[in-house]
Design a protein around this motif. Structure first.
Motif, mmCIF file in Angstrom:
data_model
loop_
_atom_site.group_PDB
_atom_site.id
_atom_site.type_symbol
_atom_site.label_atom_id
_atom_site.label_comp_id
_atom_site.label_asym_id
_atom_site.label_seq_id
_atom_site.Cartn_x
_atom_site.Cartn_y
_atom_site.Cartn_z
ATOM 1 N N GLU A 169 7.894 14.230 -23.442
ATOM 2 C CA GLU A 169 8.719 13.196 -22.820
ATOM 3 C C GLU A 169 9.996 12.989 -23.617
ATOM 4 O O GLU A 169 9.977 12.941 -24.848
ATOM 5 C CB GLU A 169 7.949 11.883 -22.737
ATOM 6 N N GLY A 170 11.109 12.890 -22.911
ATOM 7 C CA GLY A 170 12.395 12.643 -23.544
ATOM 8 C C GLY A 170 13.014 11.359 -23.037
ATOM 9 O O GLY A 170 12.458 10.678 -22.167
ATOM 10 N N TYR A 171 14.181 11.036 -23.577
ATOM 11 C CA TYR A 171 14.858 9.786 -23.225
ATOM 12 C C TYR A 171 16.362 9.978 -23.299
ATOM 13 O O TYR A 171 16.877 10.656 -24.199
ATOM 14 C CB TYR A 171 14.434 8.681 -24.194
ATOM 15 N N GLY A 172 17.047 9.412 -22.341
ATOM 16 C CA GLY A 172 18.505 9.465 -22.361
ATOM 17 C C GLY A 172 19.090 8.706 -21.185
ATOM 18 O O GLY A 172 18.368 8.131 -20.364
ATOM 19 N N LEU A 173 20.404 8.709 -21.114
ATOM 20 C CA LEU A 173 21.127 7.985 -20.069
ATOM 21 C C LEU A 173 22.338 8.804 -19.646
ATOM 22 O O LEU A 173 22.753 9.732 -20.355
ATOM 23 C CB LEU A 173 21.595 6.615 -20.584
ATOM 24 N N SER A 174 22.923 8.426 -18.514
ATOM 25 C CA SER A 174 24.159 9.082 -18.086
ATOM 26 C C SER A 174 25.217 8.961 -19.174
ATOM 27 O O SER A 174 26.006 9.879 -19.404
ATOM 28 C CB SER A 174 24.680 8.443 -16.792
ATOM 29 N N GLU A 175 25.219 7.816 -19.856
ATOM 30 C CA GLU A 175 26.225 7.548 -20.886
ATOM 31 C C GLU A 175 26.060 8.424 -22.129
ATOM 32 O O GLU A 175 26.947 8.459 -22.978
ATOM 33 C CB GLU A 175 26.165 6.076 -21.311
ATOM 34 N N THR A 176 24.916 9.127 -22.227
ATOM 35 C CA THR A 176 24.656 9.920 -23.435
ATOM 36 C C THR A 176 24.408 11.392 -23.112
ATOM 37 O O THR A 176 23.791 12.105 -23.893
ATOM 38 C CB THR A 176 23.461 9.342 -24.220
ATOM 39 N N SER A 177 24.833 11.826 -21.983
ATOM 40 C CA SER A 177 24.973 13.252 -21.612
ATOM 41 C C SER A 177 23.766 14.127 -21.326
ATOM 42 O O SER A 177 23.943 15.319 -21.168
ATOM 43 C CB SER A 177 25.806 13.974 -22.682
ATOM 44 N N PRO A 178 22.527 13.794 -21.217
ATOM 45 C CA PRO A 178 21.909 12.490 -21.347
ATOM 46 C C PRO A 178 20.999 12.334 -22.563
ATOM 47 O O PRO A 178 20.631 11.234 -22.910
ATOM 48 C CB PRO A 178 21.035 12.434 -20.108
ATOM 49 N N VAL A 179 20.557 13.433 -23.221
ATOM 50 C CA VAL A 179 19.409 13.331 -24.134
ATOM 51 C C VAL A 179 19.762 12.660 -25.453
ATOM 52 O O VAL A 179 20.703 13.063 -26.142
ATOM 53 C CB VAL A 179 18.798 14.719 -24.415
ATOM 54 N N LEU A 180 18.981 11.636 -25.796
ATOM 55 C CA LEU A 180 19.068 10.992 -27.103
ATOM 56 C C LEU A 180 17.869 11.352 -27.969
ATOM 57 O O LEU A 180 17.993 11.533 -29.178
ATOM 58 C CB LEU A 180 19.129 9.463 -26.949
ATOM 59 N N SER A 181 16.706 11.429 -27.342
ATOM 60 C CA SER A 181 15.492 11.723 -28.106
ATOM 61 C C SER A 181 14.527 12.508 -27.241
ATOM 62 O O SER A 181 14.619 12.516 -26.016
ATOM 63 C CB SER A 181 14.827 10.424 -28.580
ATOM 64 N N CYS A 182 13.578 13.158 -27.912
ATOM 65 C CA CYS A 182 12.564 13.918 -27.179
ATOM 66 C C CYS A 182 11.391 14.181 -28.101
ATOM 67 O O CYS A 182 11.546 14.280 -29.325
ATOM 68 C CB CYS A 182 13.153 15.240 -26.687
ATOM 69 N N ASN A 183 10.224 14.298 -27.510
ATOM 70 C CA ASN A 183 9.065 14.719 -28.278
ATOM 71 C C ASN A 183 9.212 16.198 -28.639
ATOM 72 O O ASN A 183 9.742 16.985 -27.838
ATOM 73 C CB ASN A 183 7.785 14.512 -27.471
ATOM 74 N N PRO A 184 8.782 16.601 -29.819
ATOM 75 C CA PRO A 184 8.874 18.006 -30.204
ATOM 76 C C PRO A 184 8.052 18.900 -29.268
ATOM 77 O O PRO A 184 7.066 18.449 -28.684
ATOM 78 C CB PRO A 184 8.289 18.029 -31.627
ATOM 79 N N VAL A 185 8.467 20.157 -29.133
ATOM 80 C CA VAL A 185 7.771 21.074 -28.222
ATOM 81 C C VAL A 185 6.732 21.918 -28.952
ATOM 82 O O VAL A 185 6.167 22.845 -28.370
ATOM 83 C CB VAL A 185 8.778 22.002 -27.499
ATOM 84 N N ASP A 186 6.457 21.597 -30.217
ATOM 85 C CA ASP A 186 5.530 22.411 -31.006
ATOM 86 C C ASP A 186 4.122 21.835 -31.063
ATOM 87 O O ASP A 186 3.299 22.229 -31.876
ATOM 88 C CB ASP A 186 6.063 22.588 -32.433
ATOM 89 N N GLY A 187 3.816 20.877 -30.187
ATOM 90 C CA GLY A 187 2.478 20.285 -30.156
ATOM 91 C C GLY A 187 2.374 18.945 -30.842
ATOM 92 O O GLY A 187 1.318 18.316 -30.833
ATOM 93 N N ASN A 188 3.460 18.450 -31.418
ATOM 94 C CA ASN A 188 3.445 17.164 -32.114
ATOM 95 C C ASN A 188 3.944 16.011 -31.245
ATOM 96 O O ASN A 188 4.495 15.048 -31.749
ATOM 97 C CB ASN A 188 4.283 17.246 -33.391
ATOM 98 N N GLN A 189 3.772 16.146 -29.932
ATOM 99 C CA GLN A 189 4.210 15.069 -29.060
ATOM 100 C C GLN A 189 3.266 13.869 -29.173
ATOM 101 O O GLN A 189 2.074 14.030 -29.409
ATOM 102 C CB GLN A 189 4.306 15.528 -27.597
ATOM 103 N N GLN A 190 3.840 12.683 -29.026
ATOM 104 C CA GLN A 190 3.049 11.452 -29.026
ATOM 105 C C GLN A 190 3.233 10.782 -27.667
ATOM 106 O O GLN A 190 4.298 10.231 -27.373
ATOM 107 C CB GLN A 190 3.500 10.515 -30.149
#
Length: 567
Positions: free
Chosen positions: A359-380
């Motif tokens: 899962e990631g997070y962002g907005l139109s104002e931030t192009s959009p991605v600000l943060s994201c869970n890692p893709v190596d299995g360490n997602q929370q």
């Protein structure tokens, strides 16, 4: 050591993923686009309704379209609106605009004339590329805008003979999805390409700091605002995405990505189109993701490496027997955005496909991605992950001080992907930025969250009063402004209520001026003036609305009533 203390999440970065990106990796998006077209020339770029276009073909067609636009007299920095669903014409037009040095104004084709008119006037768009299905709405408002040049395309225009003729006939004549319109002087898309092919394309001089997109987003005032994104903003996010995905697709030959989310939305624009250009993604474009049989048919023919989507889409597909029967061996990354990912959906998807959802997070104002869970299995699950490379996120408390780990406040971000401001809205821009003790500028997202001990961030609440319908932001003021325009309405209040299918649904409470006003009449009025996802699903008539002692309607009281009913 100091950097890690300020950014504890850096310890969570997958091996090989850089902590920083270079937003000046390219002089402009034109450089990024031309390099991608050259490097991936022989590869497949887009497939739509089984018709495939290579990067080499996209190179020539986008250049022809750029030459056509320049031939109209459009100059670097002029704004041009794109109003299309996902179809082959979109990337041709998008990259043609970029290569011509023009500013892209993405517009939802499902907008009502009222919504369209605001964005066209606000942006000062001088030209538009519109799909024929929605040209009738443009016909209603074009006289009140600065638009002088209109290019119309039919859905099947790039499918070749005889499929083009069949699709366009079915859409227009059989399904009657193209209402009559009159746009004198308009040019058909294929004719524009033909005209452009006879002209000479002149590569403009564009800087990193030049405006590239005006990406419209909702406003708490009910007025849609245009986030100004420059070339550097988008390049920074593309570079960040490239780094983030590296552990999973760095060794994948010819990665394929599902293009089910609308490309006019910032998520798919940056991930599918722009990052796809750099990384050589083969985009499988889906015009209508709600048509599950067609979507599953395409997924069977074109197994994807990357699957971007929303919680509702993952849930619906995971419960479809035909989807369950697909081969998921090529799927490396599933990424969720737009709305909260539910744990039972994430668990069910991973069990079915063998691929966890990040899962990631962002907005139109931030192009959009600000943060994201890692893709190596360490997602929370339940978090929005950790900040992207070159991105700083902090929590601002109500008293204006910066929060410690575990304290709740407004999520703020600093990074090269953050917009410069809202187009022609200085006051609105000033409201959403703040400075830290070092003088660094932070964008205030309006979302309420906290930083966990692990360095991961979690959203605990959303923007005050905002309603989230299937990943789309709906602002109560806009709904109220429309509903109250009905002559039979005296007062109205709008809130979001829980909905199993769409996270939330729009509900309005109405005090009637005309005692004969009924739900059907009000629904029809809303449908004329609001995009479908903004239309009230629930309407409740009342004799009066709860108010403060100064007469302000208390949405919060109505919300609490609904929450109490749901218990």
């Amino acid at each position: 050591m100091e950097i890690v203390e300020k950014r504890p999440w850096l310890k969570k970065y997958p091996e090989g993923v850089n902590h920083e990106v270079n937003p000046e990796a390219y002089k402009s998006l034109i450089d990024l686009v031309e390099k991608g077209l050259s490097e991936h020339a022989a590869s497949e770029a887009y497939t739509f309704m089984d018709k495939t276009m290579s990067f080499s073909e996209l190179d020539q067609l986008s250049k022809d379209f750029a030459a056509y636009l320049q031939g109209l007299g459009l100059q670097k920095g002029d704004r041009v609106a794109l109003q299309m669903p996902n179809c082959m014409q979109y990337p041709i037009a998008l990259f043609g605009l970029i290569r011509a040095g023009l500013v892209v104004v993405n517009t939802n084709p499902l907008y009502t004339p009222r919504e369209m008119k605001h964005q066209f006037k606000d942006s000062g768009a001088k030209a538009i590329v519109v799909v024929a299905n929605f040209a009738y709405n443009l016909d209603k408002v074009i006289a009140d805008t600065d638009i002088k040049h209109v290019v119309v395309t039919q859905l099947g225009d790039r499918l070749g003979f005889p499929k083009k003729q069949i699709v366009n006939f079915v859409v227009k004549t059989v399904k009657k999805m193209v209402p009559a319109y009159s746009l004198p002087g308009h040019v058909m898309f294929n004719d524009a390409l033909k005209i452009g092919s006879s002209k000479t394309y002149k590569r403009p001089e564009v800087k990193n700091t030049d405006m590239a997109f005006i990406q419209y987003t909702g406003g708490t005032t009910g007025v849609s605002k245009g986030a100004v994104l420059d070339h550097k903003n988008l390049i920074a996010n593309v570079e960040g995405i490239s780094e983030w995905f590296k552990p999973k697709i760095g060794v994948v030959k010819d990665p394929t990505i599902l293009g089910a989310l609308p490309f006019y939305h910032i998520f798919a624009l940056t991930l599918n189109a722009l990052s796809g250009m750099k990384l050589g993604f083969h985009n499988i474009m889906i015009a209508n993701p709600r048509d599950q049989p067609s979507l599953i048919k395409d997924l069977k023919k074109y197994p994807v490496t990357i699957f971007p989507g929303l919680n509702t889409l993952f849930n619906a597909l995971a419960n479809n027997p035909d989807f369950q029967a697909l081969d998921f061996s090529k799927l490396k990354i599933t990424i969720a955005g737009g709305m909260a990912l539910q744990k039972f959906v994430a668990d069910g998807w991973e069990k079915l496909t063998g691929c966890p959802i990040v899962e990631g997070y962002g907005l139109s104002e931030t192009s959009p991605v600000l943060s994201c869970n890692p893709v190596d299995g360490n997602q929370q699950i339940g978090t929005i992950g950790i900040p992207f490379p070159s991105t700083m996120m902090r929590i601002l408390k109500d008293d204006g001080s910066w929060a410690e780990v575990g304290e709740v406040g407004e999520i703020c971000a600093n990074g090269p992907q953050v917009m410069s401001g809202y187009y022609n809205r200085t006051e609105e821009t000033e409201k959403v930025f703040t400075k830290d003790d070092n003088g660094d500028l932070y964008f205030k997202t309006g979302d309420i969250g906290m930083q966990l001990e692990s360095g991961y961030f979690k959203i605990v609440d959303r923007k005050k009063d905002m309603i989230l319908v299937s990943g789309f932001n709906v602002y109560p003021n806009e709904i109220e402004d429309v509903i109250v325009d009905h002559p039979g309405v005296l007062e109205v209040a709008c809130i979001g209520v829980k909905d199993e299918r769409s996270t939330e649904a729009v509900k309005v409470f109405v005090v009637r001026k005309d005692p004969n006003l009924d739900e059907d009449t009000l629904r029809a009025f809303a449908k004329e003036n609001l995009t479908a996802y903004k239309c009230p699903k629930h309407i409740e008539f009342r004799d009066e609305l709860p108010k403060t002692n100064v007469g302000k309607i208390l949405r919060r009281a109505l919300k609490e009533e609904e929450e109490a009913k749901a218990k």
